[in-house]
Structures are given as structure tokens and as C-alpha cells.
Write an enzyme that holds these catalytic residues in place. Structure first.
Site, short mmCIF file in Angstrom:
data_model
loop_
_atom_site.label_atom_id
_atom_site.label_comp_id
_atom_site.label_asym_id
_atom_site.label_seq_id
_atom_site.Cartn_x
_atom_site.Cartn_y
_atom_site.Cartn_z
CB THR A 116 -9.05 10.60 -1.87
OG1 THR A 116 -8.55 11.38 -3.17
CG2 THR A 116 -8.85 11.48 -0.71
CG ASN A 117 -4.24 10.42 -4.34
OD1 ASN A 117 -4.16 11.46 -4.79
ND2 ASN A 117 -4.87 9.49 -5.02
CE1 TYR A 118 -2.34 13.65 3.17
CE2 TYR A 118 -0.91 11.73 2.59
CZ TYR A 118 -1.74 12.50 3.63
OH TYR A 118 -1.73 12.40 4.99
#
Ligand code: CTP
Length: 215
Positions: free
Chosen positions: A22-24
Site C-alpha cells: 500500500t502507500n501512505y
């Protein structure tokens, strides 16, 4: 009542039953846009990846998705009925080619994951967009903001792109604040200096839809 579709948050791409990529993205920018659009009298469809924010009030529809593929399906099904779409989600660009059905066990060597491209939802919408529909994208860049953003605007057939610098702690991703520059298909360049995402959302909508007004 004008209909607008907004995407928000990250997507999760499963590796095995207990792991994902995933990402932030926190979803704050997309949720702020959804709230601001409700205030401006739009019928808002919010399509959200996994976030910890509470659901904005008075949405026309709220759709929770997990992966890029699920987000693509939810968006493409609804886009033809919309007057505008703002793609604020940080969609994963790659996903594992194979999702292991059982938990991957460690061993002595390296683990090699093969990733494949996900569908670029925004680019797909740019291809099917009708003349009455407005399409707005986001661009997160670490450098050469203007050049990359304007290239994306053209390549994805957008009406507007909101570009912001990432990789700084005082803005973007997890932060409550952000600064963006809005580039229009007719050469417009509008700078919005650092402010809260809530305020920024109002200003972006005011610039793109000046005929709508907040109540
Ligand atoms: N986007 C999308 N589907 C994807 C990836 C991105 O709809 N699979 C949308 C995002 O919601 C955002 C915009 O595209 O509006 C971001 O463009 P993108 O080209 O993905 O930006 P970067 O990931 O920064 O691209 P690059 O790797 O070219 O820098």
C-alpha cells in the site's frame, strides 16, 4: 443537482492472507473534497480505499473498496452518470501477479515478488469522457512539478490536475495540510499556498466550479 464522483485513500494489493502493498495516503484530501462538494450542493459519490476517517455526512453514495481492481470497477460503473469526477485516490500502480492462498513462509534466501501494472483508472476515464463531463486528477511529485503535472494533464485527457510536492513532512500524504498548484487544460495555473486540506478542498472546488457556491 450536479453529480460528482470522488475517489479517496490508498488501495491495498494483497500478497498473501496476512500481507499487502500500500502507500501512505490518509484519504484526508479526498474526504475533504467530498465534504466541500456536499456543501456546494453536489450529489456526491465517494469511493474510498481503506482509511480510518469517518464517513462524510449527506453523501449520495459511499462505496468502500480495497484493491485497485475493485476501485476501477466501482468507478467505471458509475462514471457515465456523472457530471464530474475527481480522482484523488493514491491507487497502487502495481500489484503482485500471484496472491498466495497460504501465508508465505520465510527461508534463508531472498524473496522475489513479481508485480504487474494495475489499470490506470484516470486514464481510462480520460478515454471515455464525454464533452459535458469534467475530469480532474491529482499528481504527487517529488520534483519537476509543473512539467510532470502538465504532461499528465495532456496524456490522461484531463480538464484539471491538482499537483503537489510529496516527500516533505509539512504537507501531503499523512498531513492535515497541503499546498497544490492547479493546472487547467486551457493553460490556467493557480497556486494554492499551504493551508488545511479542508480549506484547500473549498478553494479547489471554487476554482473548478465557480458557478456553484458553498452554503
Ligand atoms: N490513478 C488512477 N489509477 C491508477 C493510478 C493513478 O486513477 N492505477 C490516478 C490517481 O487517482 C491520480 C493520478 O492518477 O489522480 C495520479 O497519476 P499517476 O500517473 O499515477 O501519478 P504517479 O503515480 O505520480 O505517476 P508516475 O508514476 O507517472 O509519476
Amino acid at each position: 443537482m450536479k453529480k460528482i464522483l470522488i475517489t479517496a485513500g490508498p488501495t491495498r494489493e494483497a500478497i498473501d492472507p496476512v500481507r499487502y502493498i500500500t502507500n501512505y495516503s490518509s484519504g484526508k484530501m479526498g474526504y475533504s473534497l467530498a465534504e466541500a462538494a456536499v456543501k456546494r450542493g453536489f450529489a456526491v459519490t465517494l469511493i474510498s480505499g481503506p482509511v480510518t476517517l469517518s464517513r462524510p455526512e449527506h453523501l449520495a453514495e459511499f462505496v468502500q473498496v480495497v484493491s485497485a481492481a475493485e476501485m476501477a470497477e466501482a468507478v467505471k460503473k458509475r462514471f457515465p452518470l456523472m457530471d464530474a469526477a475527481i480522482m484523488c485516490a493514491a491507487v497502487a500502480d502495481y500489484r503482485p501477479v500471484c496472491i498466495s492462498q497460504s501465508k508465505i513462509k520465510k527461508n534463508g534466501g531472498n524473496l522475489l515478488l513479481t508485480l504487474e501494472r494495475t489499470e490506470d483508472i484516470l486514464q481510462t476515464l480520460g478515454k471515455i469522457k464525454q464533452p459535458h463531463q469534467q475530469l480532474i486528477g491529482f499528481a504527487a511529485e517529488t520534483d519537476s512539478l509543473q512539467a510532470y503535472a502538465q504532461e499528465k494533464l495532456r496524456r490522461k485527457n484531463l480538464d484539471w490536475i491538482a499537483a503537489n510536492l510529496v516527500g516533505r513532512t509539512d504537507r501531503g500524504f499523512q498531513s492535515d495540510d497541503n499546498a497544490v498548484t492547479l493546472y487547467g487544460a486551457h493553460g490556467e495555473i493557480i497556486d494554492f499556498p499551504l493551508c488545511s486540506k479542508r480549506e484547500l478542498a473549498e478553494k479547489i472546488l471554487q476554482a473548478i466550479f465557480p458557478e456553484s457556491s458553498s452554503f
